[in-house]
Design a protein around this motif. Structure first.
Motif, PDB file in Angstrom:
ATOM      1  N   TRP A  35      -4.017   4.111   9.969  1.00  0.00           N
ATOM      2  CA  TRP A  35      -4.708   4.301  11.257  1.00  0.00           C
ATOM      3  C   TRP A  35      -5.775   3.210  11.449  1.00  0.00           C
ATOM      4  O   TRP A  35      -5.857   2.579  12.504  1.00  0.00           O
ATOM      5  N   ASP A  36      -6.587   3.006  10.427  1.00  0.00           N
ATOM      6  CA  ASP A  36      -7.683   2.025  10.555  1.00  0.00           C
ATOM      7  C   ASP A  36      -7.155   0.608  10.760  1.00  0.00           C
ATOM      8  O   ASP A  36      -7.693  -0.160  11.559  1.00  0.00           O
ATOM      9  N   ASN A  94       0.249   4.206  -0.178  1.00  0.00           N
ATOM     10  CA  ASN A  94      -0.289   5.378   0.542  1.00  0.00           C
ATOM     11  C   ASN A  94      -0.005   5.331   2.039  1.00  0.00           C
ATOM     12  O   ASN A  94      -0.239   6.311   2.741  1.00  0.00           O
ATOM     13  N   ASN A  95       0.428   4.167   2.540  1.00  0.00           N
ATOM     14  CA  ASN A  95       0.625   4.026   3.991  1.00  0.00           C
ATOM     15  C   ASN A  95       2.099   4.095   4.367  1.00  0.00           C
ATOM     16  O   ASN A  95       2.595   3.262   5.118  1.00  0.00           O
ATOM     17  N   THR A 130      -7.324   0.036   3.006  1.00  0.00           N
ATOM     18  CA  THR A 130      -7.355   0.426   4.424  1.00  0.00           C
ATOM     19  C   THR A 130      -6.195   1.345   4.803  1.00  0.00           C
ATOM     20  O   THR A 130      -5.033   1.042   4.523  1.00  0.00           O
ATOM     21  N   SER A 131      -6.544   2.449   5.486  1.00  0.00           N
ATOM     22  CA  SER A 131      -5.513   3.402   5.916  1.00  0.00           C
ATOM     23  C   SER A 131      -4.713   2.797   7.073  1.00  0.00           C
ATOM     24  O   SER A 131      -5.169   1.865   7.751  1.00  0.00           O
ATOM     25  N   ASN A 160       0.844  -1.198   0.000  1.00  0.00           N
ATOM     26  CA  ASN A 160       0.000   0.000   0.000  1.00  0.00           C
ATOM     27  C   ASN A 160       0.879   1.249   0.000  1.00  0.00           C
ATOM     28  O   ASN A 160       1.336   1.697   1.052  1.00  0.00           O
TER      29      ASN A 160
END
Ligand SMILES: NC(=O)c1ccc[n+]([C@@H]2O[C@H](COP(=O)([O-])OP(=O)(O)OC[C@H]3O[C@@H](n4cnc5c(N)ncnc54)[C@H](O)[C@@H]3O)[C@@H](O)[C@H]2O)c1
Ligand SMILES: O=c1ccn([C@@H]2O[C@H](COP(=O)(O)OP(=O)(O)O[C@H]3OC[C@@H](O)[C@H](O)[C@H]3O)[C@@H](O)[C@H]2O)c(=O)[nH]1
Length: 387
Positions: free
Chosen positions: A359-360, A291-292, A356-357, A289
């Motif tokens: 944090w989540d 984005n993470n 899924t981010s 991911n």
């Protein structure tokens, strides 16, 4: 169940038998769960342990009891392996030593596990014309080109110098005395062997390069369900520190960067590979991911905040502490500086994107860690009152 499901090209998916080696581990347990709950496929689950899939094996009245079979086999030395591969339509090999604390302290076991022990699996698949999905790693990229440039060089900002692409990025490891690279090197050689079996003998293969998949059931908590002196991967190390109310240890200042993907997102990608052979065969896929991305220090800070929220326990005044890699891992440790996966190929072939981010995913994972371990940790640390 679900037998009317279609693949990405609209063809109906036929039920298959999958020989899953390493099915009792972190990724294997989630993949077994997914296959049982959402597909009609059968799993021949091979591992030396089954604690993480016991909930799927018992009771015998479960809806999938007929579709999952556990075989306690060490693939190093068991003649039953070939028979299981022949019975299956597809073999998925997850078995490996894959915790960094082992790479420099048990380099022989690491090389044998990731290369030598995987050889018969590749051979049996090739000789019996069976499809293979082999789990490699993002560590085959090693370090980024960018990390060798001066800190202030504008070239560091060019994606070609840090984004890791299956077909174009080089594999950059440290010197032999940095035994950290024993794992990456063994994984690279088995990838090359599988690729060559495809090119010379027509083996149908897919290679998966996971980029730090994390979630429930990853590794162990030292002294609870694993050895007290054991060093698991970072999610379990930091979870252990949080559960015990100790500062989180930042190796060499926690400056390395990682991208973390939620195990449940990543498993969706593996299911697409399983059920779309025409789109997956012959490919190497990054699964992560982009984005993470965080530094390890940022990960520690976020995990501290999330754990405070889900446990109700106050955070420590000094939640982190620096430690040298020599003290934490011993001689011969080295590190990957940054890991951003190029998602072009998996996107084009399978249309997969992570959802899924960070944090989540940390919230659901740390809720699980707290629920599963907090009581046991409390009991193990409480001093018995002498009479
Ligand atoms: N989790 C990640 O983020 C990640 C990242 C990169 C690569 N990978 C790769 O994915 C695969 C699975 O990783 P994981 O995180 O589930 O690790 P894991 O350690 O939880 O699972 C590996 C499983 O293989 C089994 N195994 C090892 N040697 C065996 C043998 N000789 N015979 C039978 N079983 C054996 C172990 O008992 C274990 O259950 C590995 O190949 C690993 O290198 C994982
Ligand atoms: O307590 C800790 C543990 C780890 N770390 C650091 O956190 C980072 C991530 O460590 P991990 O244990 O998750 O392992 P790495 O990301 O380095 O390698 C992993 O990546 C891909 C897979 O093939 C393997 O599962 C593993 O090799 C490293 O920089 C490590 O030095 C800490 O700072 N503190």
């Amino acid at each position: 169940m679900a037998s009317s499901r279609a693949d990405l090209d609209g063809n109906s998916i036929k039920p298959m038998t999958i020989c899953m080696i390493g099915a009792g581990g972190f990724i294997g347990s989630h993949l077994c769960e997914k296959l049982m709950a959402e597909t009609p496929h059968k799993v021949l689950a091979v591992d030396v342990y089954n604690d993480k899939i016991n909930h799927l094996l018992e009771p015998s009245s479960s809806p999938w009891a007929e579709r999952i079979q556990f075989h306690r086999i060490n693939i190093k030395n068991d003649s039953r392996l070939e028979g299981l591969i022949r019975m299956a339509d597809l073999t998925i090999n997850l078995a490996a030593i894959c915790t960094p604390a082992d790479y420099n302290t048990r380099p022989l076991d690491t090389i044998y596990s990731n290369f030598i022990d995987a050889l018969p699996v590749v051979k049996y698949c090739s000789e019996n014309s069976k499809r293979l999905i082999h789990f490699s790693t993002c560590e085959v990229y090693g370090k980024t080109v960018g990390c060798f440039l001066p800190k202030d060089s504008p070239l560091r900002q060019e994606p070609a110098n840090y984004v890791l692409s299956e077909d174009t990025s080089p594999c950059i490891f440290g010197p032999i005395e940095k035994q950290r690279w024993s794992y990456a090197c063994a994984k690279q050689l088995i990838e090359r062997l599988i690729y060559a079996e495809g090119a010379e003998n027509g083996l149908e293969f897919t290679i998966v390069r996971p980029f730090n998949w994390i979630g429930p059931r990853m590794d162990f908590i030292p002294g609870i369900d694993g050895p007290s002196e054991g060093v698991p991967r970072v999610l379990a190390c930091f979870s252990n520190n949080l559960l015990r109310g100790e500062p989180l240890k930042l190796v060499d200042g926690g400056e390395s960067q990682r991208t973390f993907v939620y195990i449940k997102d990543a498993i969706e990608a593996v299911l697409l590979m399983i059920e779309n052979p025409a789109r997956a065969n012959g490919h190497i896929f990054n699964v992560g991911n982009p984005n993470n991305e965080v530094t390890v220090r940022q990960l520690a800070e976020m995990m501290t905040q999330v754990y405070t929220k889900v446990s109700g326990e106050p955070a420590l005044a000094s939640p982190t502490i620096d430690i040298s890699s020599k003290e934490f891992y011993g001689e011969g440790y080295d590190d990957s500086d940054k890991r951003i996966p190029d998602m072009t190929i998996i996107n084009r072939q399978l249309g997969w994107n992570p959802k899924t981010s960070l944090w989540d995913l940390l919230e659901s994972t740390l809720t699980y860690q707290h629920r599963t371990y907090a009581e046991a940790v409390k009991k193990s640390t409480s001093v018995p009152v002498s009479s």
